[in-house]
Design a protein around this motif. Structure first.
Motif, mmCIF file in Angstrom:
data_model
loop_
_atom_site.group_PDB
_atom_site.id
_atom_site.type_symbol
_atom_site.label_atom_id
_atom_site.label_comp_id
_atom_site.label_asym_id
_atom_site.label_seq_id
_atom_site.Cartn_x
_atom_site.Cartn_y
_atom_site.Cartn_z
ATOM 1 N N ALA A 1 -18.162 30.059 -118.726
ATOM 2 C CA ALA A 1 -17.700 31.374 -118.292
ATOM 3 C C ALA A 1 -16.194 31.501 -118.439
ATOM 4 N N ILE A 2 -15.468 30.473 -118.049
ATOM 5 C CA ILE A 2 -14.011 30.494 -118.165
ATOM 6 C C ILE A 2 -13.598 30.542 -119.634
ATOM 7 N N ALA B 1 -15.985 26.367 -110.383
ATOM 8 C CA ALA B 1 -15.109 27.269 -111.128
ATOM 9 C C ALA B 1 -13.679 27.200 -110.608
ATOM 10 N N VAL B 2 -13.515 27.113 -109.293
ATOM 11 C CA VAL B 2 -12.175 26.981 -108.717
ATOM 12 C C VAL B 2 -11.487 25.730 -109.260
ATOM 13 N N LYS B 3 -12.204 24.621 -109.264
ATOM 14 C CA LYS B 3 -11.631 23.371 -109.745
ATOM 15 C C LYS B 3 -11.256 23.451 -111.228
ATOM 16 N N LEU B 4 -12.131 24.064 -112.016
ATOM 17 C CA LEU B 4 -11.870 24.164 -113.454
ATOM 18 C C LEU B 4 -10.717 25.119 -113.753
ATOM 19 N N ALA C 1 -21.760 21.858 -113.990
ATOM 20 C CA ALA C 1 -20.343 22.203 -114.143
ATOM 21 C C ALA C 1 -20.062 22.889 -115.470
ATOM 22 N N SER C 2 -20.918 22.646 -116.463
ATOM 23 C CA SER C 2 -20.700 23.293 -117.760
ATOM 24 C C SER C 2 -20.947 24.795 -117.704
ATOM 25 N N PHE C 3 -21.649 25.284 -116.668
ATOM 26 C CA PHE C 3 -21.913 26.723 -116.551
ATOM 27 C C PHE C 3 -20.623 27.501 -116.291
ATOM 28 N N PRO C 4 -19.871 27.172 -115.207
ATOM 29 C CA PRO C 4 -18.589 27.876 -115.021
ATOM 30 C C PRO C 4 -17.577 27.539 -116.102
ATOM 31 N N CYS D 1 -13.436 14.470 -115.813
ATOM 32 C CA CYS D 1 -13.701 13.601 -114.662
ATOM 33 C C CYS D 1 -13.121 12.208 -114.898
ATOM 34 N N ALA D 2 -13.334 11.667 -116.089
ATOM 35 C CA ALA D 2 -12.823 10.333 -116.396
ATOM 36 C C ALA D 2 -11.301 10.306 -116.373
ATOM 37 N N GLY D 3 -10.666 11.421 -116.742
ATOM 38 C CA GLY D 3 -9.211 11.491 -116.768
ATOM 39 C C GLY D 3 -8.582 11.839 -115.435
ATOM 40 N N GLY D 4 -9.398 11.972 -114.398
ATOM 41 C CA GLY D 4 -8.872 12.258 -113.070
ATOM 42 C C GLY D 4 -8.432 13.685 -112.862
ATOM 43 N N ARG D 5 -8.833 14.594 -113.753
ATOM 44 C CA ARG D 5 -8.425 15.997 -113.630
ATOM 45 C C ARG D 5 -9.489 16.871 -112.975
ATOM 46 N N LEU D 6 -10.662 16.297 -112.750
ATOM 47 C CA LEU D 6 -11.752 17.042 -112.130
ATOM 48 C C LEU D 6 -12.555 16.071 -111.279
ATOM 49 N N ASN D 7 -12.764 16.438 -110.013
ATOM 50 C CA ASN D 7 -13.557 15.614 -109.098
ATOM 51 C C ASN D 7 -14.748 16.434 -108.628
#
Length: 345
Positions: free
Chosen positions: A136-137, A160-163, A130-133, A296-302
């Motif tokens: 990029a962002i 990338a969509v999620k981020l 996940a650190s790759f996209p 992820c821990a903060g519920g902003r990314l699954n």
């Protein structure tokens, strides 16, 4: 030390074998991690097992076997070498640049402690990918409220969509010929999902965005995808080339598509990072992994909801055969090393 490892002994074949790694006592600064979960990176591992000469951005282009892969895993530290201070035995960690192995012996700089107990090892084993996209962002300097488009919805594109959603991009347009992947992208936070082969594709993007996408994350790695992305961009837009190029079919009208509209093209391979210190737009691997874990821990990314299948490493021959031959191979597939019997790890 004897371990179990997935290797590619020859082209188009995977096998779980016995292998040897060093002892932690002989490697100051190293840690021994018992692997729980490792994640397949479909594009990279398909290139490895099929003998693609362009699999490495920095290494030799000669095709040789055996090969190995599997750069994102998570597990528990079972031993530490002399001088290790950042982690301890019993810590749950992310391992980056490891292998699909029952145990990984790596430098302590290649593990990141999982600070929050709510994060599963399945999630942690996707944090490096996940650190790759994420990088990029960052490099596009996306501003909240800007439009964004993702070309290609494999594991990197879907993350990338999620981020982009978490970063405040709007609207987010996901692009892929596969209708099932477009459906998943909409469920993952995209506002629109298009087939790039549909007539009028670029015009629809420009209409929805009010003149073109401000930011594009290009993950196809093919010339046609790059060309189409350029057709969809706003003036002064930024495009990050995240997908690894496996062919040389790039023919671009640079004058009309890049030079005249003032497009910024950014090389976004994950190795194009600072090694020691993060700064705005340019984070180290470790700091981006930590950022992913925080989201992820903060519920902003699954991330775990993208995992379709979890297999025993013993099943690797069948899994990789599908990776090679099945165009509908799932977005995210993992190996559960706990499924090996006692004495096999």
């Amino acid at each position: 030390m004897n371990v179990r490892q997935i290797i590619f002994p020859e082209i188009n074949r995977a096998e779980l074998v016995c292998a040897k790694i060093g002892e932690v006592s002989a490697h100051p600064g190293s840690v021994l991690v018992k692997t729980a979960i490792s994640t397949i990176s479909a594009g990279t591992e398909r290139a490895n097992i099929t003998g693609d000469p362009n699999v490495s951005a920095t290494g030799p282009s000669e095709v040789s076997f055996p090969r190995s892969s599997g750069y994102n895993s998570a597990g528990e530290i079972v031993a530490v070498g002399e001088g290790v201070s950042s982690v301890a035995v019993g810590d749950r960690v992310v391992v980056y640049w490891g292998k699909h192995r029952s145990y990984n012996l790596v430098n302590e700089n290649n593990v990141v402690k999982i600070e929050d107990d709510s994060i599963s090892l399945n999630t942690a084993a996707m944090s490096f990918i996940a650190s790759f996209p994420m990088a990029a962002i960052r490099k596009t300097r996306l501003e909240m409220g800007e439009s964004a488009m993702v070309m290609g919805l494999g594991i990197l594109g879907m993350i990338a969509v999620k981020l982009l959603r978490a970063a405040g991009a709007v609207p987010i347009i996901a692009v892929d010929p596969n209708p099932e992947r477009r459906k998943i992208a909409l469920e993952s936070g995209a506002d629109h999902a298009f087939d790039p082969y549909e007539e009028g594709f670029a015009e629809r993007v420009k209409e929805i965005t009010g003149g073109g996408a401000n930011v594009v994350i290009e993950v196809t790695g093919v010339g046609a995808g790059f060309n189409q992305a350029l057709d969809c961009m706003a003036k002064f837009g930024r495009i990050a080339l995240l997908g690894c190029t496996r062919s040389s079919d790039f023919t671009v009208d640079y004058y009309k598509k890049i030079h005249a509209p003032g497009i910024t093209v950014i090389g976004a391979h994950t190795i194009a990072r600072p090694e020691h210190e993060s700064h705005p737009g340019w984070f180290t691997h470790r700091d981006d992994i930590k950022a992913v874990l925080k989201l992820c821990a903060g519920g902003r990314l699954n991330l775990e909801e993208l995992v379709s299948e979890v297999h025993s490493p013993k099943e690797c021959p069948e899994v990789y055969d599908r990776l090679i031959n099945d165009k509908s191979f799932p977005i995210a597939v993992q190996f559960d090393w706990n499924k090996l019997s006692e004495g096999e790890d």
